[in-house]
Enzyme design. Structure first.
Site, PDB file in Angstrom:
ATOM      1  N   GLY A 209       1.178  -0.790  -0.018  1.00  0.00           N
ATOM      2  CA  GLY A 209       0.099   0.019  -0.085  1.00  0.00           C
ATOM      3  C   GLY A 209       0.973   1.069   0.378  1.00  0.00           C
ATOM      4  O   GLY A 209       2.219   1.304  -0.420  1.00  0.00           O
ATOM      5  N   ASN A 210       0.370   2.391  -0.341  1.00  0.00           N
ATOM      6  CA  ASN A 210       1.133   3.392  -0.500  1.00  0.00           C
ATOM      7  C   ASN A 210       0.503   4.618   0.039  1.00  0.00           C
ATOM      8  O   ASN A 210      -1.208   4.893  -0.040  1.00  0.00           O
ATOM      9  CB  ASN A 210       1.985   3.999  -1.330  1.00  0.00           C
ATOM     10  CG  ASN A 210       1.102   3.474  -2.680  1.00  0.00           C
ATOM     11  OD1 ASN A 210       0.006   3.741  -2.856  1.00  0.00           O
ATOM     12  ND2 ASN A 210       1.468   2.338  -3.190  1.00  0.00           N
TER      13      ASN A 210
ATOM     14  N   GLY B  47       8.485  -0.597  -0.196  1.00  0.00           N
ATOM     15  CA  GLY B  47       8.568  -0.921   1.241  1.00  0.00           C
ATOM     16  C   GLY B  47       8.125   0.000   2.414  1.00  0.00           C
ATOM     17  O   GLY B  47       8.739  -1.155   3.308  1.00  0.00           O
TER      18      GLY B  47
ATOM     19  N   GLU C 219       3.635   3.434  -7.452  1.00  0.00           N
ATOM     20  CA  GLU C 219       2.798   3.662  -7.975  1.00  0.00           C
ATOM     21  C   GLU C 219       2.845   5.333  -8.012  1.00  0.00           C
ATOM     22  O   GLU C 219       1.807   5.967  -7.893  1.00  0.00           O
ATOM     23  CB  GLU C 219       1.586   3.031  -6.953  1.00  0.00           C
ATOM     24  CG  GLU C 219       1.643   1.841  -6.888  1.00  0.00           C
ATOM     25  CD  GLU C 219       0.973   1.074  -7.496  1.00  0.00           C
ATOM     26  OE1 GLU C 219       0.968   1.737  -9.191  1.00  0.00           O
ATOM     27  OE2 GLU C 219       0.267   0.061  -7.774  1.00  0.00           O
TER      28      GLU C 219
ATOM     29  N   HIS D   2      -3.535   4.379  -1.225  1.00  0.00           N
ATOM     30  CA  HIS D   2      -4.003   3.029  -1.730  1.00  0.00           C
ATOM     31  C   HIS D   2      -4.024   1.858  -1.357  1.00  0.00           C
ATOM     32  O   HIS D   2      -2.500   2.189   0.070  1.00  0.00           O
ATOM     33  CB  HIS D   2      -3.171   2.729  -3.207  1.00  0.00           C
ATOM     34  CG  HIS D   2      -2.553   1.940  -3.348  1.00  0.00           C
ATOM     35  ND1 HIS D   2      -3.768   0.289  -4.043  1.00  0.00           N
ATOM     36  CD2 HIS D   2      -1.567   0.251  -3.648  1.00  0.00           C
ATOM     37  CE1 HIS D   2      -3.273  -0.009  -4.128  1.00  0.00           C
ATOM     38  NE2 HIS D   2      -2.497  -0.166  -4.179  1.00  0.00           N
TER      39      HIS D   2
ATOM     40  N   HIS E  41      -4.771  -2.181   0.067  1.00  0.00           N
ATOM     41  CA  HIS E  41      -5.090  -3.649  -0.410  1.00  0.00           C
ATOM     42  C   HIS E  41      -5.616  -4.356   0.878  1.00  0.00           C
ATOM     43  O   HIS E  41      -5.855  -5.884   1.445  1.00  0.00           O
ATOM     44  CB  HIS E  41      -4.051  -5.010  -0.539  1.00  0.00           C
ATOM     45  CG  HIS E  41      -2.534  -4.163  -1.750  1.00  0.00           C
ATOM     46  ND1 HIS E  41      -1.940  -2.971  -1.029  1.00  0.00           N
ATOM     47  CD2 HIS E  41      -3.444  -4.127  -2.907  1.00  0.00           C
ATOM     48  CE1 HIS E  41      -1.089  -3.125  -2.147  1.00  0.00           C
ATOM     49  NE2 HIS E  41      -1.810  -3.002  -3.292  1.00  0.00           N
TER      50      HIS E  41
ATOM     51  N   HIS F 223      -6.435  -5.995  -7.737  1.00  0.00           N
ATOM     52  CA  HIS F 223      -4.971  -5.343  -6.984  1.00  0.00           C
ATOM     53  C   HIS F 223      -5.417  -5.513  -5.087  1.00  0.00           C
ATOM     54  O   HIS F 223      -5.069  -5.971  -4.615  1.00  0.00           O
ATOM     55  CB  HIS F 223      -4.875  -4.368  -8.081  1.00  0.00           C
ATOM     56  CG  HIS F 223      -3.435  -3.240  -7.659  1.00  0.00           C
ATOM     57  ND1 HIS F 223      -3.072  -3.148  -8.570  1.00  0.00           N
ATOM     58  CD2 HIS F 223      -3.593  -3.117  -6.515  1.00  0.00           C
ATOM     59  CE1 HIS F 223      -1.575  -2.480  -7.492  1.00  0.00           C
ATOM     60  NE2 HIS F 223      -2.448  -2.659  -6.490  1.00  0.00           N
TER      61      HIS F 223
END
Length: 180
Positions: free
Chosen positions: A15-16, A33, A65, A84, A86, A146
């Site tokens: 994620g970011n 990371g 991303e 973003h 998951h 995704h």
């Protein structure tokens, strides 16, 4: 960032998040990371929106991303944060053949289902283009196979919208199981 990790919306390093600076020239984005459980100052990088140059702490590089985040900021002047994730239930819908219905509870309902973006490889220019196009008129989208992307006027709004998407996904999953 710790909040979305604590809410199980980011699993591990997947994620970011980013925020736009007040002059709309730079964004601050999590490094590739990043461990959101122990996020530190050096995990946030300053990226120039025009040339994608960045200031790093050591050998850290921006999220894969980054182009997606930059494209959103260039297409949506009202957006100041992109998240973003998951998250388990919403991402399960993204991987399934079931659509995620929109429910009342967070702003205007713009359609029956949350918009889905076709699958493109993570970090690809195609994903950045198609996801940012979908977010021109939406504040949340599912990325097929995704995860989820949300946007907001600030990080709290974008994060709350992630919680909303995950909540409606969980509700719809449980409803489906109960109706079997």
């Amino acid at each position: 960032a710790h909040h979305i990790y604590d809410k199980d919306m980011i699993l591990g390093k997947a994620g970011n998040i980013s925020i736009l600076d007040e002059n709309n020239k730079f964004m601050y984005i999590t490094a590739s990371g990043t461990d959101f459980k122990s996020l530190r100052h050096e995990d946030i990088l300053k990226v120039n929106l025009d040339d994608l140059s960045y200031v790093s702490h050591g050998d850290r590089v921006p999220s894969m991303e980054t182009n997606l985040h930059v494209n959103v900021y260039k297409k949506r002047s009202d957006v100041k944060s992109v998240v973003h994730v998951h998250s388990p239930y919403a991402t399960a819908f993204a991987f399934s053949n079931r659509r995620l219905r929109q429910l009342e509870g967070f702003g205007e309902i713009t359609g029956e289902y949350i918009t889905e973006v076709d699958y493109y490889p993570p970090g690809s220019k195609k994903l950045a283009q198609h996801a940012s196009d979908a977010l021109k008129n939406e504040d949340k989208v599912l990325l097929k196979d995704h995860g989820v992307i949300t946007v907001g006027e600030n990080i709290d709004e974008a994060t709350l919208l992630c919680e909303y998407v995950e909540g409606i996904a969980k509700t719809q999953y449980i409803t489906h199981v109960l109706n079997l």
